[in-house]
Design a protein around this motif. Structure first.
Motif, PDB file in Angstrom:
ATOM      1  N   ALA A   1       0.833  -1.208   0.000  1.00  0.00           N
ATOM      2  CA  ALA A   1       0.000   0.000   0.000  1.00  0.00           C
ATOM      3  C   ALA A   1       0.865   1.255   0.000  1.00  0.00           C
ATOM      4  O   ALA A   1       0.559   2.226  -0.690  1.00  0.00           O
ATOM      5  N   LEU A   2       1.960   1.240   0.760  1.00  0.00           N
ATOM      6  CA  LEU A   2       2.831   2.422   0.820  1.00  0.00           C
ATOM      7  C   LEU A   2       3.396   2.757  -0.553  1.00  0.00           C
ATOM      8  O   LEU A   2       3.573   3.921  -0.899  1.00  0.00           O
ATOM      9  N   LYS A   3       3.669   1.723  -1.335  1.00  0.00           N
ATOM     10  CA  LYS A   3       4.220   1.980  -2.666  1.00  0.00           C
ATOM     11  C   LYS A   3       3.191   2.678  -3.540  1.00  0.00           C
ATOM     12  O   LYS A   3       3.551   3.517  -4.370  1.00  0.00           O
ATOM     13  N   ILE A   4       1.940   2.330  -3.364  1.00  0.00           N
ATOM     14  CA  ILE A   4       0.888   3.022  -4.128  1.00  0.00           C
ATOM     15  C   ILE A   4       0.791   4.464  -3.647  1.00  0.00           C
ATOM     16  O   ILE A   4       0.783   5.400  -4.437  1.00  0.00           O
ATOM     17  N   SER A   5       0.743   4.643  -2.336  1.00  0.00           N
ATOM     18  CA  SER A   5       0.489   5.991  -1.828  1.00  0.00           C
ATOM     19  C   SER A   5       1.708   6.895  -1.990  1.00  0.00           C
ATOM     20  O   SER A   5       1.557   8.106  -2.042  1.00  0.00           O
ATOM     21  N   ALA A   6       2.914   6.328  -2.102  1.00  0.00           N
ATOM     22  CA  ALA A   6       4.102   7.165  -2.281  1.00  0.00           C
ATOM     23  C   ALA A   6       3.993   7.968  -3.564  1.00  0.00           C
ATOM     24  O   ALA A   6       4.456   9.105  -3.633  1.00  0.00           O
ATOM     25  N   SER A   7       3.382   7.405  -4.599  1.00  0.00           N
ATOM     26  CA  SER A   7       3.220   8.187  -5.822  1.00  0.00           C
ATOM     27  C   SER A   7       1.907   8.961  -5.822  1.00  0.00           C
ATOM     28  O   SER A   7       1.854  10.106  -6.264  1.00  0.00           O
ATOM     29  N   SER A   8       0.855   8.353  -5.286  1.00  0.00           N
ATOM     30  CA  SER A   8      -0.436   9.034  -5.362  1.00  0.00           C
ATOM     31  C   SER A   8      -0.464  10.284  -4.482  1.00  0.00           C
ATOM     32  O   SER A   8      -1.208  11.217  -4.770  1.00  0.00           O
ATOM     33  N   CYS A   9       0.357  10.338  -3.427  1.00  0.00           N
ATOM     34  CA  CYS A   9       0.323  11.537  -2.577  1.00  0.00           C
ATOM     35  C   CYS A   9       0.853  12.745  -3.338  1.00  0.00           C
ATOM     36  O   CYS A   9       0.328  13.848  -3.204  1.00  0.00           O
ATOM     37  N   PHE A  10       1.864  12.548  -4.198  1.00  0.00           N
ATOM     38  CA  PHE A  10       2.372  13.681  -4.974  1.00  0.00           C
ATOM     39  C   PHE A  10       1.383  14.068  -6.064  1.00  0.00           C
ATOM     40  O   PHE A  10       1.150  15.250  -6.310  1.00  0.00           O
ATOM     41  N   ILE A  11       0.801  13.059  -6.715  1.00  0.00           N
ATOM     42  CA  ILE A  11      -0.160  13.362  -7.779  1.00  0.00           C
ATOM     43  C   ILE A  11      -1.298  14.208  -7.234  1.00  0.00           C
ATOM     44  O   ILE A  11      -1.648  15.252  -7.786  1.00  0.00           O
ATOM     45  N   SER A  12      -1.882  13.777  -6.109  1.00  0.00           N
ATOM     46  CA  SER A  12      -3.041  14.519  -5.627  1.00  0.00           C
ATOM     47  C   SER A  12      -2.618  15.883  -5.080  1.00  0.00           C
ATOM     48  O   SER A  12      -3.393  16.838  -5.161  1.00  0.00           O
ATOM     49  N   ALA A  13      -1.398  16.009  -4.556  1.00  0.00           N
ATOM     50  CA  ALA A  13      -0.932  17.326  -4.107  1.00  0.00           C
ATOM     51  C   ALA A  13      -0.820  18.268  -5.311  1.00  0.00           C
ATOM     52  O   ALA A  13      -1.304  19.404  -5.268  1.00  0.00           O
ATOM     53  N   LEU A  14      -0.232  17.782  -6.399  1.00  0.00           N
ATOM     54  CA  LEU A  14      -0.045  18.611  -7.591  1.00  0.00           C
ATOM     55  C   LEU A  14      -1.384  19.051  -8.173  1.00  0.00           C
ATOM     56  O   LEU A  14      -1.591  20.218  -8.479  1.00  0.00           O
ATOM     57  N   VAL A  15      -2.301  18.096  -8.290  1.00  0.00           N
ATOM     58  CA  VAL A  15      -3.590  18.411  -8.912  1.00  0.00           C
ATOM     59  C   VAL A  15      -4.372  19.389  -8.051  1.00  0.00           C
ATOM     60  O   VAL A  15      -5.008  20.309  -8.556  1.00  0.00           O
ATOM     61  N   THR A  16      -4.312  19.204  -6.743  1.00  0.00           N
ATOM     62  CA  THR A  16      -5.043  20.111  -5.872  1.00  0.00           C
ATOM     63  C   THR A  16      -4.452  21.523  -5.930  1.00  0.00           C
ATOM     64  O   THR A  16      -5.177  22.504  -5.823  1.00  0.00           O
ATOM     65  N   GLU A  17      -3.144  21.591  -6.139  1.00  0.00           N
ATOM     66  CA  GLU A  17      -2.507  22.909  -6.247  1.00  0.00           C
ATOM     67  C   GLU A  17      -3.024  23.690  -7.463  1.00  0.00           C
ATOM     68  O   GLU A  17      -3.090  24.913  -7.430  1.00  0.00           O
TER      69      GLU A  17
END
Lengths: 288, 276
Positions: free
Chosen positions: B199-215
């Motif tokens: 799960a951490l491997k999934i969230s390690a990339s998804s946390c940046f994606i969602s941060a960028l998109v929300t920005e």
């Protein structure tokens, strides 16, 4: 003698075979109450369908003596043991350990269970695995370590305490499982085919090692096995179980006392017990 | 299978196990070579005009951007890193605690588990404007959304992992009269470790994606913001520098997760070997 089993054909094939028989006959000594099953029954219900796994099983194992449950697969011998271990609750009858219910006995940690799969935490070394019971019981780290090392030595695994379970053979893992069971200094050892997954040579070796350990600890033992010779080597009495419904059909006394050596296998009485048990397992009436 | 050689078996962990550094090199070198090859292709493509500059500037132009505009990239990168890491920690911690509680208390599980699943069906990004209104501009709404994105895969995997306890181990702890807490820490959590890292491997990339998109939606700082602004002003080198920075950050976090997983190797590797 109050220690009788009127419900079942009781046979003692070695009753009058010589002076040796009159020595330490622990099984026939009434002794203090150990493990006792009184008309224990186990019925599984699924909708309208009922399966009787155990019917009217009674057994009395005085403290400090050893007993075996033997029978074909599916005869309920493991179920009876698991009732004593408070893993399943009987639907009829009462099982007690030194007068306590299985649940109380479990809470007091008066028994230890050894199963066929020497269940180990694969991420812990042998020492950590042997310490597990004491750790759960809240023992101090130093005491835990000392007791665990002592038991590792007792089962002949000294030098392997820092190995991981997968680095050991099945027989060595089983020794570790026995060491872990002994750390809690249980009054009762419940063993569910502990050597069932081992080869014949290792199994016999461990049988006699277990004898030595039992003598040193004075524990009361109930063993589930499907090996006739293992049952004789390790028991004062052997309860033969038959399936559908699981019940104790014969009770055979093994009159060898507790000072047993590998030479017992050559004793004619051993062969007589073997014959009696084989006969009983195949559904025959008692020989005597 | 015999017990005869009663000599310490420590040699079993000996020679045929590759050294940690060797394993690390083996894992790092092939992808590094691949990256180098891609950059070379890119450079050649740009030099020959095969790749038009308005689509992808030459690598040296992007590299120059890193040198000249370091301050800008660091400022925006720090913002994104803060949001993504905060969300990563908060989301994963919440998921682990929630899974531990729900899997130990069947009544709570029955009550909340369906909703925990349904929550995934909400396209959280469309709620970004609402969250911005609720929490104001700046880090809080972004961290909230990142946490929410990160939480789900970890929660689901932890629920499975905590339930994957070997039945015999469960029985053993039962006969030891272990408390619920002891079972959780002695057996359930170690059993769930491989699931947790997946799960951490999934969230390690998804946390940046969602941060960028929300920005894009509600921020005036961060690499996502930098991407939007750069494209509006047609500053392609800056845009690509921002993209590479976020890719680098994501890879670094993935790398950290990978190293952590290796350090917990005894929970993941030996379980499989035990089955053999």
């Amino acid at each position: 003698m109050s220690f009788r089993f009127p419900r079942f054909p009781v046979s003692a094939p070695v009753r009058d075979t010589g002076p040796m028989m009159t020595t330490t006959m622990a099984a026939s000594d009434p002794g203090p109450i150990g493990l006792r099953a009184e008309a224990v029954g186990m019925t599984y219900r699924r909708g309208q369908h009922e399966t009787v796994a155990l019917a009217e099983c009674s057994l009395d194992i005085p403290r400090g003596t050893w007993a075996s449950l033997i029978g074909a697969s599916g005869c309920g011998k493991s179920t009876l043991l698991r009732i004593f271990a408070d893993i399943v609750k009987p639907t009829a009858g009462v099982a007690t350990l030194h007068g306590l219910s299985p649940a109380q006995a479990r809470a007091n940690r008066t028994f230890a269970l050894v199963s066929q799969q020497s269940t180990m935490l694969p991420w812990r070394k042998i020492l950590g695995n042997v310490e597990l019971g004491l750790e759960v019981a809240g023992a101090q780290p130093v005491e835990r370590r000392n007791t665990a090392m002592q038991m590792i030595e007792l089962v002949g695994l000294a030098g392997f305490e820092n190995a991981y379970p997968h680095e050991l053979s099945g027989g060595m893992r089983q020794r570790a499982a026995i060491a872990r069971a002994l750390t809690l200094r249980p009054q009762f050892l419940l063993m569910d085919e502990p050597f069932g997954a081992l080869d014949e040579i290792t199994r016999e070796k461990l049988n006699f090692e277990l004898l030595r350990i039992l003598r040193e600890t004075g524990a009361t033992m109930l063993l589930v096995t499907h090996s006739i010779s293992e049952a004789i080597i390790l028991s004062d009495q052997v309860a033969v179980m038959t399936p559908r419904p699981g019940r104790i059909s014969h009770l055979v006394r093994i009159g060898f006392g507790h000072d047993r050596t590998a030479a017992m296998r050559d004793d004619p009485r051993f062969t007589a017990c073997e014959a009696e048990l084989r006969h009983a397992l195949h559904g025959g009436a008692p020989l005597h | 299978m015999t017990d005869i050689p009663l000599v310490p078996a420590m040699a079993a962990a000996g020679p045929d196990e590759p050294s940690r550094i060797g394993a690390l090199l083996g894992a790092v070198l092939p992808p590094a070579a691949c990256l180098l090859g891609l950059v070379l292709l890119w450079a050649v493509g740009s030099a020959t005009g095969l790749i038009p500059f308005y689509f992808l500037p030459a690598p040296q132009a992007v590299a120059l951007e890193f040198v000249n505009n370091t301050e800008v990239l660091v400022r925006h990168g720090t913002a994104t890193l803060t949001e993504a890491l905060s969300g990563f920690v908060i989301g994963n911690a919440t998921a682990v605690v929630a899974a531990a509680v729900l899997s130990s208390v069947p009544a709570l599980r029955d009550m909340f588990y369906p909703y925990a699943l349904v929550s995934r069906a909400i396209p959280i990004i469309v709620f970004a404007p609402v969250v911005v209104v609720l929490l104001g501009r700046g880090y809080p709404p972004i961290i909230a959304i990142v946490s929410f994105t990160v939480y789900f895969p970890t929660f689901l995997n932890m629920m499975r992992g905590l339930a994957a306890v070997d039945a015999d181990l469960d029985e053993l702890l039962h006969t030891f009269s272990a408390s619920r807490r002891q079972r959780l820490f002695l057996v359930s959590f170690p059993t769930a470790v491989p699931y947790f890292f997946a799960a951490l491997k999934i969230s390690a990339s998804s946390c940046f994606i969602s941060a960028l998109v929300t920005e894009w939606i509600g921020a005036n700082v961060g690499l996502g913001y930098l991407v939007v602004v750069s494209s509006q002003y047609f500053k392609l080198a800056s845009l690509w520098a921002a993209i590479f920075t976020s890719a680098g950050l994501t890879l670094s976090l993935l790398g950290l997760v990978h190293v952590a997983e290796h350090l917990c190797g005894r929970f993941t590797a030996t379980a499989a070997e035990m089955d053999a």
